[in-house]
Design an enzyme around this catalytic site. Structure first.
Site, PDB file in Angstrom:
ATOM      1  CE  LYS A 186       4.269  27.086   0.897  1.00 46.56           C
ATOM      2  NZ  LYS A 186       4.871  28.276   0.256  1.00 46.56           N
ATOM      3  CD  GLU A 243       9.856  10.193  -1.678  1.00 46.22           C
ATOM      4  OE1 GLU A 243      10.613  10.455  -2.324  1.00 46.22           O
ATOM      5  OE2 GLU A 243       8.600   9.812  -2.272  1.00 46.22           O
ATOM      6  CG  HIS A 294      12.083  13.910  12.694  1.00 45.60           C
ATOM      7  ND1 HIS A 294      11.825  15.097  12.144  1.00 45.60           N
ATOM      8  CD2 HIS A 294      11.577  12.859  12.083  1.00 45.60           C
ATOM      9  CE1 HIS A 294      11.401  15.221  10.990  1.00 45.60           C
ATOM     10  NE2 HIS A 294      10.939  13.843  10.762  1.00 45.60           N
ATOM     11  CG  HIS A 295      11.715   9.711  10.409  1.00 44.54           C
ATOM     12  ND1 HIS A 295      10.338   9.635  10.410  1.00 44.54           N
ATOM     13  CD2 HIS A 295      11.920  10.815   9.807  1.00 44.54           C
ATOM     14  CE1 HIS A 295       9.644  10.498   9.328  1.00 44.54           C
ATOM     15  NE2 HIS A 295      10.993  11.368   9.013  1.00 44.54           N
ATOM     16  NE  ARG A 344       3.798   2.554  11.240  1.00 44.99           N
ATOM     17  CZ  ARG A 344       4.417   3.472  10.425  1.00 44.99           C
ATOM     18  NH1 ARG A 344       5.503   3.955  10.950  1.00 44.99           N
ATOM     19  NH2 ARG A 344       4.436   3.352   9.088  1.00 44.99           N
ATOM     20  CB  THR A 347       5.142  24.780   7.876  1.00 48.02           C
ATOM     21  OG1 THR A 347       6.155  24.122   7.167  1.00 48.02           O
ATOM     22  CG2 THR A 347       3.787  24.107   7.350  1.00 48.02           C
ATOM     23  CD1 TRP A 403       6.682   2.978   4.651  1.00 47.81           C
ATOM     24  CD2 TRP A 403       7.899   3.938   3.051  1.00 47.81           C
ATOM     25  NE1 TRP A 403       6.932   4.219   4.982  1.00 47.81           N
ATOM     26  CE2 TRP A 403       7.921   4.901   3.899  1.00 47.81           C
ATOM     27  CE3 TRP A 403       8.781   4.346   1.928  1.00 47.81           C
ATOM     28  CZ2 TRP A 403       8.413   6.223   3.907  1.00 47.81           C
ATOM     29  CZ3 TRP A 403       9.417   5.623   1.864  1.00 47.81           C
ATOM     30  CH2 TRP A 403       8.964   6.573   2.935  1.00 47.81           C
ATOM     31  CB  SER A 405       0.749  28.823  -3.968  1.00 47.62           C
ATOM     32  OG  SER A 405       1.171  28.593  -2.605  1.00 47.62           O
ATOM     33  CE1 TYR A 453       8.370  19.266   5.185  1.00 50.14           C
ATOM     34  CE2 TYR A 453      10.178  17.667   5.418  1.00 50.14           C
ATOM     35  CZ  TYR A 453       9.238  18.657   6.035  1.00 50.14           C
ATOM     36  OH  TYR A 453       9.003  18.617   7.205  1.00 50.14           O
ATOM     37  CG  ASP A 492       7.692  19.453 -25.286  1.00 51.97           C
ATOM     38  OD1 ASP A 492       7.666  18.792 -24.094  1.00 51.97           O
ATOM     39  OD2 ASP A 492       6.994  18.657 -26.304  1.00 51.97           O
ATOM     40  CB  SER A 551      11.254   6.823 -13.584  1.00 56.84           C
ATOM     41  OG  SER A 551      10.161   7.454 -13.664  1.00 56.84           O
ATOM     42  CB  SER A 552      12.126  10.119  -9.200  1.00 55.56           C
ATOM     43  OG  SER A 552      10.985   9.602  -8.747  1.00 55.56           O
ATOM     44  CG  HIS A 563      11.903  14.153   7.136  1.00 53.64           C
ATOM     45  ND1 HIS A 563      10.986  13.946   7.755  1.00 53.64           N
ATOM     46  CD2 HIS A 563      11.610  15.756   6.774  1.00 53.64           C
ATOM     47  CE1 HIS A 563      10.134  14.999   8.253  1.00 53.64           C
ATOM     48  NE2 HIS A 563      10.671  16.204   7.441  1.00 53.64           N
ATOM     49  CG  HIS A 618      -1.540   1.351   1.493  1.00 55.24           C
ATOM     50  ND1 HIS A 618      -2.638   1.823   0.672  1.00 55.24           N
ATOM     51  CD2 HIS A 618      -1.340   2.291   2.474  1.00 55.24           C
ATOM     52  CE1 HIS A 618      -3.112   2.903   1.319  1.00 55.24           C
ATOM     53  NE2 HIS A 618      -2.366   3.233   2.106  1.00 55.24           N
TER      54      HIS A 618
END
Lengths: 52, 538
Positions: free
Chosen positions: B332, B256, B303-304, B451, B329, B144, B269, B258, B108, B170-171, B254, B79
């Site tokens: 924003k 990722e 922090h993870h 979890r 943040t 994951w 925006s 963002y 293009d 790809s990314s 992390h 998932h």
């Protein structure tokens, strides 16, 4: 056969595309460097012993 | 300048190959490749969503109900992988492909053939990943995050690692293309500080991708060599350290987060000024806030890992660095609210999703601040509180922004208006059921439910049942979204105007609807009053 690329009617476009390809190469070089560095630093850490 | 940018606005598909295979498989056109990305991500959204339905069905009540524990773990792992790498990221790349050249006045993307390759790698990567579910030993089930040694058990490691490599390539190619396009292909007069915030957000996101996707590739390569080639990078018995994997994974992981939220900030925006009929409040502050968040994302990864046993000094550093992210943040959120303040607002579907984003993403942000506190995190770590937190960020944040963008730009893509009534029905169903789904998970986590488990104590039964009901109905609500899109693309009779929305500003609204196959063959002459942002007069 690829679909026909867009016809460039602006003479400045070719120069912009050349610059874009150079930018792409530089950025790609950074990506390869980050990949290699992430592995090499682990090899170095393994030889230097546990990190903590 | 309305239609001067396009050479033939009477024929929407002038220049498009007639042959289906040539047009879609060999395409070098940014709009067609954007469409391919969006269709792919919608497909992956439903595949990843079906895995979530299995998870919520199993958790509907205590005890083992429907699936075996290993299959449940495969579902939680798949998932996440499918939603992150298959649904959210490709959706943003699709939106970027469609809109960035239109927004900066480029004909293009800078590297159209690489653009084609970037997309067509993805179906193969996900076929490979999903095929592991049918292997005799099963697919990946270690989460994951792929922490060793857990992730190295089972026989699907090589498949998963190769699939992750393909997604990464790809990314990276997509990011290279976006950077090269934005830095070099802007129309004369489109200064950096006149670019739409969406373009800025993608430029910064692309740099994040370049910096961290290779690190993930390195980490999974080392997993592969540990499994099959006798190395011991993360094997304590061989002199390695499994915690090092966590460091290197989260150095990717992390930023990722963002990568999945900064383009969403850009979309919001764009939408809020259009429907508030005011220029965005604090354009430069918005751009610098995105850049600040991107910078800070590199110095908060541990922090993870508070519960893994870090030195106290490291825990304090990562706690304060994480809390610092609240500053840009907050800027924003303040600026979005200030843009709406005193505006002549209307509440079409894109605006409804954008407002829901601002409110619900802020809830996800605040629960993130709670998790940043070291002593609190020791309690919350690996509980459903974390699950609730990141789903508020990624579903009511990233996914809501993608849905908002789809409604916002769909008339420009198709030339037809979607059904506003059904759009609003989709919105209200989504916003109600997503909260029924995820809000109770905060309480479950605070009460101690871990979890990634298929069974749980009866004390958690009620909130789990509520959450599952919310999950089923939120999932079903997305079928309305599919219906709205199908209707707009093939059946809607209501033609879209070129500008589509009364308050819309920016170059993308100066081309006809639907946007012709080729646009901006000749760079447009930039009139400041056409632009949405920057030092422009309105």
């Amino acid at each position: 056969m690829m679909s026909q690329p867009q016809v460039m009617k602006d003479p400045g476009q070719a120069q912009r595309l050349r610059k874009a390809r150079r930018t792409a190469l530089i950025v790609a070089a950074f990506a390869v460097a980050f990949f290699l560095f992430s592995i090499l630093q682990m090899v170095w850490l393994q030889h230097a012993g546990p990190a903590h | 300048m309305a239609h001067a940018a396009t050479h033939d606005h009477h024929d929407d598909h002038h220049g498009a190959p007639k042959n289906f295979f040539t047009r879609w498989c060999m395409s070098t056109n940014h709009k067609d490749i954007g469409t391919l990305y969006l269709v792919f991500s919608l497909t992956m959204l439903f595949i990843g969503g079906s895995f979530a339905m299995v998870i919520r069905a199993e958790l509907f009540k205590p005890g083992m109900q429907l699936v075996q524990p290993y299959f449940f773990n495969e579902m939680t792992t798949m998932h996440a992988l499918v939603m992150i790498f298959g649904a959210i990221m490709p959706a943003f790349v699709g939106l970027g492909n469609w809109m960035i050249p239109l927004m900066i006045g480029a004909p293009d993307m800078a590297l159209p053939r690489m653009n084609n390759l970037s997309f067509w790698i993805l179906p193969f990567a996900f076929t490979l990943l999903l095929s592991t579910l049918f292997l005799p030993g099963g697919g990946p089930a270690g989460g994951w995050t792929m922490y060793p040694p857990l992730s190295l058990q089972g026989d699907s490691v090589a498949y998963v690692v190769f699939a992750v490599h393909l997604m990464g390539i790809s990314s990276i190619m997509g990011a290279i293309n976006i950077i090269a396009t934005i830095l070099n292909m802007r129309a004369p007069g489109m200064d950096l500080l006149k670019m739409p915030v969406f373009v800025w957000s993608w430029l910064i996101t692309a740099f994040l991708l370049i910096a961290v996707m290779p690190v993930l590739a390195g980490a999974v390569t080392m997993l592969l060599t540990d499994k099959y080639f006798g190395t011991s990078f993360f094997n304590a018995a061989g002199g390695g350290d499994p915690v090092l994997f966590q460091h290197i994974f989260w150095f990717f992981g992390h930023p990722e987060v963002y990568i999945m939220i900064l383009p969403a900030f850009g979309i919001i925006s764009e939408i809020i000024p259009t429907f508030a009929r005011k220029p965005i409040f604090g354009y430069k502050a918005m751009v610098f806030a995105i850049a600040s968040i991107a910078f800070l994302s590199f110095i908060v990864w541990a922090h993870h890992m508070f519960a893994v046993g870090l030195p106290l000094g490291a825990e304090i550093f990562f706690m304060y660095a994480t809390m610092l992210i609240a500053v840009p943040t907050g800027i924003k959120v303040f600026n979005w609210v200030s843009t709406m303040w005193g505006g002549s607002m209307t509440f079409e579907t894109p605006m409804l999703f954008a407002i829901a984003f601002v409110i619900l993403f802020t809830i996800g942000g605040f629960s993130g601040l709670m998790l940043a506190l070291v002593p609190a995190d020791f309690q919350y770590h690996d509980t459903y509180f974390v699950v609730a937190h990141f789903h508020y960020v990624l579903v009511t944040g990233a996914l809501f922004a993608i849905i908002a963008a789809s409604y916002y730009w769909l008339p420009k893509w198709t030339g037809r208006m979607y059904s506003e009534t059904w759009g609003k029905i989709h919105f209200w169903n989504s916003v109600i059921w997503v909260n029924v789904l995820f809000f109770p998970q905060h309480f479950l986590g605070l009460a101690g439910m871990p979890r990634r488990i298929p069974d749980y104590n009866v004390a958690f039964a009620n909130f789990n049942m509520i959450s599952s009901i919310g999950g089923f109905l939120f999932g079903a609500s997305q079928l309305i979204f599919l219906g709205v899109i199908v209707h707009a693309v093939w059946f809607s009779k209501k033609k879209a105007t070129d500008r589509v929305w009364e308050g819309a500003k920016g170059l993308e609204w100066t081309v006809p609807s639907p946007a012709p196959f080729h646009t901006f063959d000749v760079p447009p002459v930039i009139h400041d009053e056409d632009l949405a942002h920057g030092h422009v007069d309105h």
